[in-house]
Design an enzyme around this catalytic site. Structure first.
Site, PDB file in Angstrom:
ATOM      1  N   ASP A   1      -6.394  -1.962   2.080  1.00 32.25           N
ATOM      2  CA  ASP A   1      -7.180  -0.797   2.860  1.00 32.25           C
ATOM      3  C   ASP A   1      -7.800  -1.737   4.169  1.00 32.25           C
ATOM      4  OD1 ASP A   1      -7.746   1.656   3.689  1.00 32.25           O
ATOM      5  OD2 ASP A   1      -9.765   1.542   3.161  1.00 32.25           O
TER       6      ASP A   1
ATOM      7  N   ASP B   1      -9.412  -0.838   7.476  1.00 31.83           N
ATOM      8  CA  ASP B   1      -9.851   0.176   8.403  1.00 31.83           C
ATOM      9  C   ASP B   1     -10.394  -0.383   9.689  1.00 31.83           C
ATOM     10  OD1 ASP B   1      -9.946   2.342   6.828  1.00 31.83           O
ATOM     11  OD2 ASP B   1     -11.388   1.793   5.566  1.00 31.83           O
TER      12      ASP B   1
ATOM     13  N   ARG C   1      -5.912   1.189  -4.110  1.00 32.07           N
ATOM     14  CA  ARG C   1      -4.971   0.621  -3.319  1.00 32.07           C
ATOM     15  C   ARG C   1      -5.025  -0.673  -3.460  1.00 32.07           C
ATOM     16  NH1 ARG C   1      -8.676   3.641   0.769  1.00 32.07           N
ATOM     17  NH2 ARG C   1      -8.243   5.032  -1.001  1.00 32.07           N
TER      18      ARG C   1
ATOM     19  N   ARG D   1       0.861  -1.247  -0.067  1.00 32.65           N
ATOM     20  CA  ARG D   1       0.039  -0.024  -0.023  1.00 32.65           C
ATOM     21  C   ARG D   1       0.709   1.239  -0.093  1.00 32.65           C
ATOM     22  NH1 ARG D   1      -5.034   2.286   2.418  1.00 32.65           N
ATOM     23  NH2 ARG D   1      -5.133   4.290   1.898  1.00 32.65           N
TER      24      ARG D   1
END
Length: 159
Positions: A94, A96, A91, A82
């Protein structure tokens, strides 16, 4: 141990392989252990250019504090290629931090629950698949948000 939920997304390269590698990295005993992962969903990008994303959510149990867990997620992203060129840029991976126990966290580097969780089908649908009774820190059932998210994500497989 705290239970946290991590959103996974990829729209560059071998998206399935990227998600599988991230899922494996989320299982790093003793401080981090993946305990459940949703199906994988293909979704159109939101506030970002194409191509489409593959998304999933994994529940983890961890002894790491939220900021340390965030640092671990960022390190996993970097290890999987990334790069952060611009907001919303495509990307390889990712990760989160969507929820961390029942805690509400607002620091300069971390907000939990994820600030757009209620409005993002690509995170909410897979989260509710593995945690249908999930609530935000105010006690509001996240399933109440699902009506606006229904039908926006297409399930395409499993890990």
């Amino acid at each position: 141990m705290a239970r946290a939920y991590v959103g996974l997304g990829s729209n560059l390269g071998d998206r399935f392989a990227n998600l599988r590698a991230a899922r494996r990295a989320l299982d790093a005993p003793p401080e981090l252990r993946a305990i459940a992962c949703s199906s994988i969903y293909e979704t159109e990008p939101v506030d970002a250019p194409p191509p489409s994303y593959l998304n999933a959510v994994c529940a983890v149990e961890t002894t790491l504090e939220p900021e340390t867990l965030l640092a671990r997620l960022l390190a996993i992203e970097a290890s999987l290629g990334r790069t952060r060129s611009a907001a919303g840029a495509p990307r390889t991976i990712d990760l989160d931090l969507l929820l961390y126990g029942e805690r509400a966290i607002a620091t300069p580097t971390l907000r939990v629950p994820h600030p757009r969780l209620h409005a993002r089908a690509f995170a909410l649908v897979p989260l509710l698949e593995i945690a249908p009774d999930a609530r935000d820190p105010a006690g509001e059932p996240l399933a109440n948000s699902r009506a606006s998210a229904a039908g926006l994500a297409v399930r395409i497989g499993r890990f």
